[in-house]
Structure formats: C-alpha cells, structure tokens
Design a protein around this motif. Structure first.
Motif, PDB file in Angstrom:
ATOM      1  N   PHE A 239      10.196  -4.869   0.657  1.00 54.51           N
ATOM      2  CA  PHE A 239      10.358  -6.235   0.165  1.00 54.51           C
ATOM      3  C   PHE A 239      11.475  -6.942   0.923  1.00 54.51           C
ATOM      4  O   PHE A 239      11.368  -8.116   1.272  1.00 54.51           O
ATOM      5  CB  PHE A 239      10.655  -6.207  -1.341  1.00 54.51           C
ATOM      6  CG  PHE A 239      10.758  -7.554  -1.971  1.00 54.51           C
ATOM      7  CD1 PHE A 239       9.638  -8.352  -2.122  1.00 54.51           C
ATOM      8  CD2 PHE A 239      11.990  -8.037  -2.404  1.00 54.51           C
ATOM      9  CE1 PHE A 239       9.732  -9.600  -2.703  1.00 54.51           C
ATOM     10  CE2 PHE A 239      12.086  -9.282  -2.981  1.00 54.51           C
ATOM     11  CZ  PHE A 239      10.961 -10.064  -3.126  1.00 54.51           C
ATOM     12  N   GLY A 240      12.553  -6.239   1.203  1.00 55.05           N
ATOM     13  CA  GLY A 240      13.659  -6.820   1.964  1.00 55.05           C
ATOM     14  C   GLY A 240      13.256  -7.203   3.378  1.00 55.05           C
ATOM     15  O   GLY A 240      13.687  -8.217   3.908  1.00 55.05           O
ATOM     16  N   ALA A 241      12.398  -6.382   3.996  1.00 54.84           N
ATOM     17  CA  ALA A 241      11.917  -6.703   5.340  1.00 54.84           C
ATOM     18  C   ALA A 241      11.079  -7.978   5.334  1.00 54.84           C
ATOM     19  O   ALA A 241      11.215  -8.828   6.220  1.00 54.84           O
ATOM     20  CB  ALA A 241      11.112  -5.539   5.899  1.00 54.84           C
ATOM     21  N   CYS A 242      10.234  -8.131   4.334  1.00 49.67           N
ATOM     22  CA  CYS A 242       9.408  -9.346   4.237  1.00 49.67           C
ATOM     23  C   CYS A 242      10.271 -10.586   4.004  1.00 49.67           C
ATOM     24  O   CYS A 242      10.070 -11.623   4.650  1.00 49.67           O
ATOM     25  CB  CYS A 242       8.398  -9.207   3.112  1.00 49.67           C
ATOM     26  SG  CYS A 242       7.175  -7.966   3.405  1.00 49.67           S
TER      27      CYS A 242
ATOM     28  N   VAL B 169       0.836  -1.203   0.000  1.00 48.22           N
ATOM     29  CA  VAL B 169       0.000   0.000   0.000  1.00 48.22           C
ATOM     30  C   VAL B 169       0.871   1.253   0.000  1.00 48.22           C
ATOM     31  O   VAL B 169       0.608   2.216  -0.723  1.00 48.22           O
ATOM     32  CB  VAL B 169      -0.969  -0.015   1.211  1.00 48.22           C
ATOM     33  CG1 VAL B 169      -1.667   1.314   1.381  1.00 48.22           C
ATOM     34  CG2 VAL B 169      -1.977  -1.137   1.062  1.00 48.22           C
ATOM     35  N   LYS B 170       1.929   1.252   0.801  1.00 49.46           N
ATOM     36  CA  LYS B 170       2.829   2.418   0.846  1.00 49.46           C
ATOM     37  C   LYS B 170       3.494   2.659  -0.505  1.00 49.46           C
ATOM     38  O   LYS B 170       3.586   3.799  -0.973  1.00 49.46           O
ATOM     39  CB  LYS B 170       3.908   2.217   1.913  1.00 49.46           C
ATOM     40  CG  LYS B 170       3.401   2.167   3.310  1.00 49.46           C
ATOM     41  CD  LYS B 170       3.465   3.526   3.914  1.00 49.46           C
ATOM     42  CE  LYS B 170       3.086   3.406   5.373  1.00 49.46           C
ATOM     43  NZ  LYS B 170       3.099   4.664   6.046  1.00 49.46           N
TER      44      LYS B 170
ATOM     45  N   THR C 216      11.849   2.624  -1.589  1.00 52.43           N
ATOM     46  CA  THR C 216      10.827   2.210  -0.630  1.00 52.43           C
ATOM     47  C   THR C 216      10.379   0.775  -0.891  1.00 52.43           C
ATOM     48  O   THR C 216      10.224  -0.017   0.046  1.00 52.43           O
ATOM     49  CB  THR C 216       9.615   3.154  -0.703  1.00 52.43           C
ATOM     50  OG1 THR C 216      10.075   4.487  -0.495  1.00 52.43           O
ATOM     51  CG2 THR C 216       8.576   2.814   0.326  1.00 52.43           C
ATOM     52  N   ALA C 217      10.189   0.430  -2.161  1.00 50.91           N
ATOM     53  CA  ALA C 217       9.782  -0.934  -2.505  1.00 50.91           C
ATOM     54  C   ALA C 217      10.851  -1.939  -2.099  1.00 50.91           C
ATOM     55  O   ALA C 217      10.546  -3.005  -1.552  1.00 50.91           O
ATOM     56  CB  ALA C 217       9.500  -1.033  -3.999  1.00 50.91           C
TER      57      ALA C 217
ATOM     58  N   PRO D  20       9.738  10.172  -6.738  1.00 52.06           N
ATOM     59  CA  PRO D  20      10.876   9.545  -7.417  1.00 52.06           C
ATOM     60  C   PRO D  20      11.591   8.504  -6.550  1.00 52.06           C
ATOM     61  O   PRO D  20      12.444   7.773  -7.044  1.00 52.06           O
ATOM     62  CB  PRO D  20      11.806  10.719  -7.727  1.00 52.06           C
ATOM     63  CG  PRO D  20      11.474  11.746  -6.710  1.00 52.06           C
ATOM     64  CD  PRO D  20      10.006  11.575  -6.423  1.00 52.06           C
ATOM     65  N   ASP D  21      11.241   8.407  -5.281  1.00 52.54           N
ATOM     66  CA  ASP D  21      11.926   7.500  -4.360  1.00 52.54           C
ATOM     67  C   ASP D  21      11.169   6.174  -4.202  1.00 52.54           C
ATOM     68  O   ASP D  21      11.342   5.479  -3.213  1.00 52.54           O
ATOM     69  CB  ASP D  21      12.063   8.204  -3.010  1.00 52.54           C
ATOM     70  CG  ASP D  21      13.149   7.615  -2.148  1.00 52.54           C
ATOM     71  OD1 ASP D  21      14.102   7.058  -2.708  1.00 52.54           O
ATOM     72  OD2 ASP D  21      13.034   7.739  -0.917  1.00 52.54           O
TER      73      ASP D  21
END
Length: 98
Positions: free
Chosen positions: A80-83, A59-60, A75-76, A70-71
């Motif tokens: 994704f790395g945390a998951c 969602v973020k 963020t993705a 542009p960032d």
C-alpha cells in the motif's frame, strides 16, 4: 601588423557574441515545450504502474492472508505504501514542474 591582428581578433569576438544571442531564447522555449509535453503521458504511465502494483499487492496480501501467514499486515503496509508513493510522487512532480 599587430594592430591589424588585434583589430581582426576583436571584430571576430564581437561578431561571435552577436550571433550567439540570436537563437538562445528560441532554443530554450522549444526545449521547455518539448519537456512539458511529456508530463501528461508520463503522469498517466506512473498512475497505471501504481494501479498494476496495487493489483499485484492485493493478490499477494490475499494469498498470505488465506494461508494464515502472521506477517500479512507488514506485507499489506509495504504494498500500500508503494502505491501511495507512486501516486503522490507523480502528483508532486507534475505540480512542481508545470
């Protein structure tokens, strides 16, 4: 008098050592069974937390992408790395301890 005291002290020390060995293995086995019984619910909880974090991250990232930030890729990648970290950490801990 000293011989009696020494004999009583030695008898006490020997009997304490004999009593201490009786329940040690049973206690360790019981503790091991209790700890390993928590791994299945704990692993499922970590997977569920990873799924929720993935949804929140999606969602973020979508909101940043929609607003033209542009960032977005940074963020993705972080969400994704945390998951992936949570899923891999749960799998490795489970395989390491069981």
């Amino acid at each position: 008098m000293k011989k009696r005291f020494f004999l009583a002290a030695m008898t006490l020390l020997i009997s304490m050592g004999a009593f201490a060995q009786g329940n040690g293995i049973g206690g360790i086995t019981e503790a091991t069974n209790m700890v390993t019984s928590y791994f299945d619910p704990g692993t499922k909880l970590i997977y569920a937390i990873g799924a929720v974090i993935g949804l929140i991250g999606g969602v973020k990232v979508y909101s940043k992408f929609s607003s033209g930030d542009p960032d977005t890729s940074k963020t993705a990648a972080s969400w994704f790395g945390a998951c992936i970290f949570l899923i891999v950490a749960a799998t490795i801990l489970r395989s390491f301890f069981l």
